[in-house]
Design an enzyme around this catalytic site. Structure first.
Site, PDB file in Angstrom:
ATOM      1  N   GLU A 269       0.913  -1.283   0.073  1.00 62.30           N
ATOM      2  CA  GLU A 269      -0.096   0.064   0.044  1.00 62.30           C
ATOM      3  C   GLU A 269       0.820   1.140   0.048  1.00 62.30           C
ATOM      4  O   GLU A 269       1.912   1.412   0.888  1.00 62.30           O
ATOM      5  CB  GLU A 269      -1.149   0.129   1.272  1.00 62.30           C
ATOM      6  CG  GLU A 269      -1.789  -0.869   1.349  1.00 62.30           C
ATOM      7  CD  GLU A 269      -2.819  -0.940   2.378  1.00 62.30           C
ATOM      8  OE1 GLU A 269      -2.698   0.208   3.226  1.00 62.30           O
ATOM      9  OE2 GLU A 269      -3.581  -1.911   3.175  1.00 62.30           O
ATOM     10  N   GLU A 332      -9.392   9.733   5.132  1.00 67.03           N
ATOM     11  CA  GLU A 332      -9.633   8.291   5.133  1.00 67.03           C
ATOM     12  C   GLU A 332     -10.402   7.762   3.925  1.00 67.03           C
ATOM     13  O   GLU A 332     -10.236   6.898   3.421  1.00 67.03           O
ATOM     14  CB  GLU A 332     -10.120   7.658   6.307  1.00 67.03           C
ATOM     15  CG  GLU A 332      -9.057   7.439   7.372  1.00 67.03           C
ATOM     16  CD  GLU A 332      -8.156   6.402   7.003  1.00 67.03           C
ATOM     17  OE1 GLU A 332      -8.387   5.315   6.647  1.00 67.03           O
ATOM     18  OE2 GLU A 332      -6.798   6.586   6.964  1.00 67.03           O
TER      19      GLU A 332
END
Length: 498
Positions: A269, A332
């Protein structure tokens, strides 16, 4: 034609030359696919987007059957995940692991090109009580793969947060949190023995945010720095121009502190949010664009890291979609490259890569009704496109720009062209049982602008993408508004060709 900064297509040769230290697979850039969306596209639509954007490597956070079925026979390389909530059961039971492999791998392979199993995700941080059984879980999954004769084709590892690495600068002094060494030691030996990679999640955005101004923004974004601003490891005299390389090399040095030096790092990631709360001023479209553009250039140029120059680090970009239902701050929810309709959040700046762009507008094509086609067959095809085909046909309603002229051939041409571009102009998407044809002539007329024409772009609409040759040909229901933009960029993930 709407001018688009796009991304490279012909990457096969480049990637074939950049071999990871494991010599197991070519280096690549992939993409993570999260599902915390209020309007998550159907798996068939997700795959349509992947194919239209030439995405060749993806990572799933589960082993969703619908996605694995939709990915069959695409050639896309898939990393699947044992979710954290299943980790304890698999880590404590060989038979449970074998059942998981049977249900989620053997049932789909080789039609679905599963190459990797991620066992858990950031377990030390997210589920520390399962950490003691983590290595057992990896071994049980590996054992089930061996029993199925799939251990050479499919690798097993576990993504780890970079926060597990302490004292990460200078990288040569990095070490793992000692409290996890009883797990990390056996884990690294397992990766070494199976030829698997050390999976690391690297987020320069968070390092920058937590540094209270110590880390310059340009250093986090891969922007060029004057030589006197580069960070120098006083022990190795290696110069670091970005946070990403420093974190990857910190992982290599941390592994070396446990006497493991031949396990490659795979970044599972990395990315940058495009939007944030008021206390996150650097979560912007421009910074997200800059970070991901520079990261991709860094990988495809085979730059490597100061410790391992010339050996690029395969990386999965976080992430494909903005996940609007994720808890936490706005940032987020804002890591995606696309929204749920397949519309890009921003256009990457990759014009200096020297690559061939994938949406060459000099070869623009459209899909229209074939001259002389039977009107009843055209009507059936129109009904399908605006119904099961999920084309937004609201522009064909009375009073809308494409209503006139009110005849089936013109209306069908609009629907056919919309579907053709929505599906990325893929093979077989301009047929409609033989009543459609390709043309290089723009069929737009008056105020009716067709998809792919000036100012118009395709869109991926939510719902199942059906097969026109199926028995379903129900009438269509107009959507509320035109949702343009899904094919705005043939960009980022063309690099996933391998």
């Amino acid at each position: 034609m709407f001018k688009i900064e796009v991304f490279l297509l012909l990457l096969v040769v480049v990637l074939s030359l950049s071999v990871l230290a494991s010599a197991d697979d070519d280096s690549f850039i992939g993409v993570n696919i999260g599902t915390d969306l209020s309007d998550m596209p159907h798996p068939t639509q997700v795959v349509a987007l992947l194919k239209s954007q030439q995405i060749r490597h993806i990572r799933l956070y589960d082993a969703d059957r619908g996605m694995l079925v939709a990915l069959a026979n695409t050639g896309i390389k898939v990393a699947i995940t044992v979710p954290n909530e299943q980790l304890l059961g698999i880590g404590q039971s060989n038979s449970t692991a074998a059942h998981w492999v049977s249900q989620n791998i053997v049932a789909h392979y080789p039609a679905t090109n599963i190459t990797t199993v991620c066992v858990g995700s950031e377990v030390f941080n997210a589920l520390p009580n399962a950490a003691p059984v983590l290595v057992n879980a990896l071994k049980f999954i590996q054992g089930a793969l061996v029993a199925s004769n799939l251990d050479r084709q499919i690798k097993v590892s576990t993504p780890i947060a970079s926060t597990v690495i302490l004292d990460s600068f200078p990288p040569s002094q990095a070490f793992f949190n000692h409290s996890w060494n009883p797990v990390l030691g056996p884990l690294l030996k397992f990766l070494q023995s199976t030829g698997s990679s050390f999976m690391l999640n690297v987020y320069p955005y968070y390092d920058y945010m937590k540094s209270n101004g110590i880390i310059p923004l340009d250093y986090a974004l891969f922007n060029p720095l004057p030589s006197n601003k580069e960070a120098v490891d006083s022990n190795t005299l290696l110069h670091y121009t970005n946070v990403f390389d420093a974190m990857v090399d910190a992982a290599y040095f941390a592994m070396a502190s446990l006497n493991v030096t031949n396990v490659p790092v795979l970044v599972t990631e990395s990315g940058w949010p495009s939007k944030g709360d008021s206390n996150e001023p650097d979560a912007t479209l421009d910074n997200a664009n800059t970070y991901n553009s520079n990261l991709i250039k860094h990988i495809i140029n085979q730059t490597g890291t100061p410790k391992h120059p010339g050996i690029p680090v395969s990386t999965y970009i976080y992430e494909l979609y903005n996940e609007d239902t994720k808890p936490g701050p706005v940032s987020e929810k804002s890591w995606g490259l696309f929204d749920a309709n397949g519309k890009p959040i921003y256009t990457l700046q990759l014009t200096n890569t020297g690559r061939t762009f994938s949406n060459d507008t000099t070869n623009q094509t459209h899909c229209t009704a074939k001259e002389g086609a039977d009107s009843k067959m055209l009507q059936a095809a129109l009904d399908w496109a605006c119904g099961p085909g999920k084309v937004n046909c609201s522009a064909l309603l009375q009073g809308q720009p494409c209503y006139e002229p009110d005849n089936v051939a013109v209306h069908a041409s609009f629907a056919f062209d919309s579907y053709y571009h929505m599906m990325g102009k893929g093979d077989g998407t301009c047929d409609f049982n033989g009543v459609a044809m390709l043309t290089t002539t723009d069929p737009s007329h008056g105020s009716c602008q067709f998809i792919g024409s000036d100012g118009m772009n395709g869109t991926f609409l939510n719902g199942s993408i059906a097969d026109f040759n199926s028995t379903s040909s129900s009438g269509w229901r107009a959507r509320g508004s035109y949702a343009g933009g899904g094919l705005l960029i043939k960009f980022l993930l063309a690099v996933l060709l391998s």
